[in-house]
Every structure is written in structure tokens, then in C-alpha cells.
Design an enzyme around this catalytic site. Sequence first.
Site, short mmCIF file in Angstrom:
data_model
loop_
_atom_site.label_atom_id
_atom_site.label_comp_id
_atom_site.label_asym_id
_atom_site.label_seq_id
_atom_site.Cartn_x
_atom_site.Cartn_y
_atom_site.Cartn_z
N HIS A 1 -123.79 31.95 -36.27
CA HIS A 1 -122.97 33.01 -36.85
C HIS A 1 -123.88 34.04 -37.52
O HIS A 1 -123.85 34.26 -38.74
CB HIS A 1 -121.97 32.42 -37.83
CG HIS A 1 -120.89 31.62 -37.18
ND1 HIS A 1 -121.11 30.38 -36.63
CD2 HIS A 1 -119.57 31.90 -36.95
CE1 HIS A 1 -119.98 29.92 -36.12
NE2 HIS A 1 -119.03 30.82 -36.29
N SER B 1 -119.10 29.28 -31.41
CA SER B 1 -118.24 28.86 -32.50
C SER B 1 -117.14 27.95 -31.96
O SER B 1 -117.44 26.91 -31.38
CB SER B 1 -117.66 30.09 -33.22
OG SER B 1 -117.01 29.72 -34.41
N GLU C 1 -125.39 24.54 -34.78
CA GLU C 1 -125.29 25.56 -35.83
C GLU C 1 -123.96 25.40 -36.53
O GLU C 1 -123.07 24.70 -36.05
CB GLU C 1 -125.43 26.97 -35.23
CG GLU C 1 -124.34 27.36 -34.24
CD GLU C 1 -123.09 27.96 -34.86
OE1 GLU C 1 -123.15 28.46 -36.00
OE2 GLU C 1 -122.04 27.91 -34.21
#
Length: 351
Positions: free
Chosen positions: A321, A145, A251
Site C-alpha cells: 500500500h 490488497s 505486505e
Amino acid sequence: MKSRRTFFSNIIGVSVVSLLPSSIFANVKQHKKTIESIKPKRLKKGDTIGLIAPGYAVKPEVLEKAKETLIKMGFVPYHTERILWNHGYFSNTDTERAADVNEMFANPNVDGILCARGGYGCTRIMHLLEYELIKNNPKVLIGFSDITALANGIYSETGLITFHGPVGSTLDDDYSIQQLENVIIHPENQLLIKNAVLKDEVLLNNPEFDRYTITTGKATGKLVGGSLTLINALIGTPHEIDFTDAIVFIEDVEEAPYRIDRMLTQLIEGATFKNAAAIMIGVCNGCDKPVSSGGFTLKEVILDRIKPMNIPAAYGMSFGHVKNNMTLPIGIKATFDADKMTLKLQEKSVL
């Protein structure tokens, strides 16, 4: 008269250019330096793992859960008091968060570093990191992230192989733990990484968890990537990612299709993304929500943007995630098979 003015303008232009320092043009033409990879020491049971929060603040119960998981894995968790001194939505001030990263690398008693969570904040501390210190004290660094900035930035500055993998708040999962151990504890020269087996009916019926090949084929290159939002946030900074001949993994979470469209378009129109060897897209959880009834779906956006690149590409790999997370070593040579949806690491990523 017009031709005469043009002639004199050209003469003046040439004269001015000739007086400019050659270093200016050297900077314009300068290419990114070749990175010599540095592999960190592999981790083993009994090692001390330093927990850091280089972005958002961590709830005490989340931190405790992460420590419990590390203990179950056979590690000794450690963190400084900085991780608990909340500063707004950050875990601490920029200076203190950067100091925590630097000190974890400098501390001879810390064997590896795990980010407790992501969120936001890593891009604010990149200029405060002591890259020479990090280079001289190579250690496993794991996270995803917002940690995309930290992991790719450290790799680009030092050559240290970093790891896009679970953070402390998401590590309590059998698949994720096994993947992490396969890469950093029991490394193999030819490690084949496969997707997690999905059994949950809710996920199987969710189009965001679909698995499909975008463009067939295989490709080999170094692994780079992470959160699409953070990849884009690095554009124009000293840590912009060079995608040339790379296996790019991407992502994101909770981004509308039009925003995914915009970010992919920015990459495609950029300097090196068009020169990538392959595109490996994880699960974009919460991203298949068109803003209007006439909007495009997530899949339509991805096919529209990625298919024309005509390089091996697939969607739905087990990272992002989501509960199940691969551990992907940034900077390591790997082969991506878009048809079988597998990734093979061509070398060990730790010593």
C-alpha cells in the site's frame, strides 16, 4: 476388569473404523493437486482493459482517473454498469460482482482485467466464480490488497498466472507503470526486478520504509502471496495457499505490530508456511505503531517471527500500500536475493 474393558474398547474401535468408507481417509490424506500453469496472452497497445471492482465501491472520480491512466498507457478502458451500482460498502451484490468477473473473462473483446480498487469483498465471491470458464479464457488479471484472494484463488483453481500489482486507483505512478509494462507487455525470460529509488525525505526517515536483510541468501521457487490479512483469511478455505518451496511475498497496511505478530504466528504454525523457500516482505505502511509504550516495533516483530525460519528473507521491497509497486506474477518461477534485495523472474509470465 480395566484391561478387559480396554481390550473390548479397542476391538469396538477397530470394528467401527473398518466399517467407515475408505473415502473418508482418502480425504484426510489427500494432498493438493499439482497445478499446471497457464500463461495469459501478453498485452499490447490498443488492447481493451476491463475494469472491475470485486470488493469495495469505487468513487466515480477514482474510476475516471483510472480510465485516464489506461488511455495514457495506450489501452482502451471498458467497464460494465455493475461497477457503479453500490451495495452498502461493496460496489455491488456478491452475485453481481462475481458476474462481472466471469463476464470479463468470457468477453472476447476484453484483453486484460484490472481491478479498480481493493478494500474487502473478494472472499465473499470465490465460490461464485466460473473457474472452468476462466481457465478456458485466460487473461491478465491485475490487482493487490483484497485482490490477493481473487488472484491466488484463481491460480489455485485453474493454474492461470495472475498478477499482484497496482489497482486502477494506484496505477498513476511512473515506477508502477514501468514495472507493469516490463512484466505484461515487454516480457523477458530473465527479468530482474529492483526496488524503486526513494527520494522523499519523509519516507527515508520513516522506519516502515527501511530496507534490511533478515536472513542472507538466495532461493528459487514459484511466487505466491499478497496481503498478509487476506493470506490468513484464506486459511481453512478451499483456496488456502500452499507455500511449499515458494517465494512468499507479504505486505499489509494499518495493522498494529501485535496483529502482524499474530498473523505471522498463525502462518508459521500452519501446514506449509514453514516449508517456504524465501520470504519477501514489502512495505507495511502504517504498521509501526505499538499499542503501548512497552510494545514491540514492527521490525522487532518481523525479526522475531521470520529470522528463526532460517531461509532467505528481507523487508522493505517496493510493493504494498505504497506509491511504488512491483508487478509480481503469482505462480511464476523466480529467484529472490535477500542480500541484494532483488527478484529475478526465471521465465516470461505471459505468452
